[in-house]
Design a protein around this motif. Structure first.
Motif, short mmCIF file in Angstrom:
data_model
loop_
_atom_site.label_atom_id
_atom_site.label_comp_id
_atom_site.label_asym_id
_atom_site.label_seq_id
_atom_site.Cartn_x
_atom_site.Cartn_y
_atom_site.Cartn_z
N HIS A 100 11.84 17.86 33.48
CA HIS A 100 11.43 16.74 32.61
C HIS A 100 11.00 15.50 33.39
O HIS A 100 10.37 14.62 32.83
CB HIS A 100 12.55 16.42 31.62
CG HIS A 100 12.88 17.62 30.79
ND1 HIS A 100 12.03 18.09 29.81
CD2 HIS A 100 13.91 18.49 30.85
CE1 HIS A 100 12.54 19.19 29.29
NE2 HIS A 100 13.68 19.46 29.91
N LYS A 101 11.34 15.48 34.66
CA LYS A 101 10.84 14.43 35.58
C LYS A 101 11.00 13.02 35.01
O LYS A 101 10.16 12.15 35.20
CB LYS A 101 9.38 14.69 35.93
CG LYS A 101 9.19 16.02 36.66
CD LYS A 101 7.79 16.18 37.19
CE LYS A 101 7.65 17.39 38.08
NZ LYS A 101 8.08 18.67 37.51
N GLY A 102 12.09 12.80 34.30
CA GLY A 102 12.33 11.46 33.76
C GLY A 102 13.50 10.83 34.50
O GLY A 102 13.97 11.35 35.51
N GLU A 103 13.95 9.74 33.94
CA GLU A 103 15.10 9.06 34.55
C GLU A 103 16.38 9.85 34.33
O GLU A 103 17.28 9.87 35.15
CB GLU A 103 15.27 7.70 33.86
CG GLU A 103 14.54 6.57 34.53
CD GLU A 103 15.05 5.26 33.99
OE1 GLU A 103 15.87 4.63 34.67
OE2 GLU A 103 14.63 4.89 32.88
N PHE A 104 16.43 10.51 33.14
CA PHE A 104 17.66 11.21 32.77
C PHE A 104 17.35 12.70 32.56
O PHE A 104 16.23 13.14 32.82
CB PHE A 104 18.27 10.53 31.54
CG PHE A 104 18.66 9.10 31.83
CD1 PHE A 104 19.79 8.82 32.58
CD2 PHE A 104 17.86 8.04 31.41
CE1 PHE A 104 20.14 7.52 32.90
CE2 PHE A 104 18.20 6.73 31.72
CZ PHE A 104 19.34 6.46 32.47
N LEU A 105 18.35 13.48 32.11
CA LEU A 105 18.19 14.94 32.11
C LEU A 105 16.97 15.40 31.33
O LEU A 105 16.27 16.32 31.74
CB LEU A 105 19.45 15.60 31.55
CG LEU A 105 20.71 15.41 32.41
CD1 LEU A 105 21.94 15.97 31.70
CD2 LEU A 105 20.55 16.06 33.79
N PHE A 106 16.74 14.78 30.18
CA PHE A 106 15.63 15.22 29.33
C PHE A 106 14.61 14.10 29.15
O PHE A 106 14.02 13.95 28.09
CB PHE A 106 16.19 15.75 27.99
CG PHE A 106 17.01 16.99 28.22
CD1 PHE A 106 16.40 18.23 28.31
CD2 PHE A 106 18.39 16.91 28.41
CE1 PHE A 106 17.14 19.37 28.58
CE2 PHE A 106 19.14 18.05 28.69
CZ PHE A 106 18.51 19.29 28.76
N GLY A 107 14.42 13.31 30.17
CA GLY A 107 13.48 12.19 30.11
C GLY A 107 14.24 10.90 29.87
O GLY A 107 14.87 10.36 30.78
N GLY A 108 14.22 10.44 28.63
CA GLY A 108 15.02 9.24 28.28
C GLY A 108 16.48 9.62 28.09
O GLY A 108 16.82 10.81 27.99
N LEU A 109 17.32 8.62 27.99
CA LEU A 109 18.76 8.87 27.82
C LEU A 109 19.01 9.64 26.51
O LEU A 109 18.52 9.24 25.46
CB LEU A 109 19.51 7.53 27.76
CG LEU A 109 21.03 7.69 27.74
CD1 LEU A 109 21.58 7.84 29.14
CD2 LEU A 109 21.68 6.50 27.04
N SER A 110 19.75 10.73 26.61
CA SER A 110 20.05 11.54 25.42
C SER A 110 21.55 11.81 25.34
O SER A 110 22.31 11.44 26.25
CB SER A 110 19.29 12.87 25.48
OG SER A 110 19.90 13.75 26.41
N VAL A 111 21.94 12.45 24.25
CA VAL A 111 23.35 12.80 24.08
C VAL A 111 23.83 13.68 25.25
O VAL A 111 24.99 13.60 25.66
CB VAL A 111 23.59 13.48 22.72
CG1 VAL A 111 25.01 13.99 22.60
CG2 VAL A 111 23.28 12.51 21.58
#
Ligand SMILES: N[C@@H](CCC(=O)N[C@@H](CS)C(=O)NCC(=O)O)C(=O)O
Length: 219
Positions: free
Chosen positions: A156-167
């Protein structure tokens, strides 16, 4: 507007409480926190205090006061789900259905799994500790977590696991803290991810509260 109160356990130890705290903070909604000290055996005991808020006898608990009614939600994942539903603008689940299904799998895998990591690398948020002699199952679980994080970060190459911050990130936030406390070795991408999680305002606030517990000799 709804009034939120999150009931949490001792900040240094209550990894389950930290998860919805990160999610609630991400919604941007104002909320209050009620702290309950864990491991209290003198009256009122921890259990007696928690039972005033929830029949399940565990923290975290979220109280939502709205329209003259109070809704009580308990269990970290149920609280995160409720917040995601009530605050779609916060994007706590990815928009794409397939990505969302994978993010849910990550969150649930954490919620129901990794018992040896939880047992051997217990959360002590504001402290550094020596790595214990790890059992084979603990090593397998640590490797699984690191590999799951690497896979998601690469995809996903974002800041977090799935891009933006998710659960999914909320559910893993205490694991990030545990890995830093015990000095688990990581790859560079995972190290970067852990730094970004620790830099979240929610994590900075939690650290301040956990450090105060250490300074006050509560933990
Ligand atoms: N599955 C629950 C677990 C909650 C839980 O075990 N909470 C602990 C604190 S981290 C607790 O309330 N313990 C009660 C006690 O120590 O008496 C969740 O996800 O919220």
């Amino acid at each position: 507007m709804a009034r939120y109160t999150l009931i949490v356990g001792t900040r240094s130890w209550s990894s389950w409480s930290l998860r919805p705290y990160v999610a609630l903070k991400a919604t941007g909604a104002p909320f209050e926190v009620t702290d309950i000290r864990l491991r209290q055996t003198d009256a009122p005991t921890t259990r007696e205090q928690i039972l005033k808020h929830s029949p399940a006898g565990k923290v975290p608990v979220l109280k939502i006061e709205e329209g003259g009614k109070v809704l009580t939600v308990w269990d970290s994942l149920a609280i995160c789900e409720t917040l995601a539903e009530r605050h779609p603008e916060a994007g706590l689940w990815p928009k794409d259905a397939a990505v969302r299904a994978t993010a849910r799998s990550y969150a649930c895998e954490m919620h129901s799994g990794f018992p040896d990591v939880r047992d051997q690398l217990s959360m002590d948020f504001a402290r550094k500790k020596e790595m214990p002699e790890l059992r084979p199952d603990t090593k397998i679980q640590i490797a699984r977590i690191l590999s799951a994080w690497e896979t998601a970060l690469a995809a996903h190459k974002g800041e977090f696991l799935f891009g933006g911050l998710s659960v999914a990130d909320c559910m893993y936030a205490p694991v990030v803290s545990r890995f830093l406390t015990y000095g688990v070795e990581t790859s560079a991408p995972v190290g970067g991810y852990m730094d970004r999680v620790m830099a979240l305002p929610a994590m900075a606030e939690w650290r301040k509260a956990a450090q105060a517990e250490v300074d006050d000799g509560i933990v």
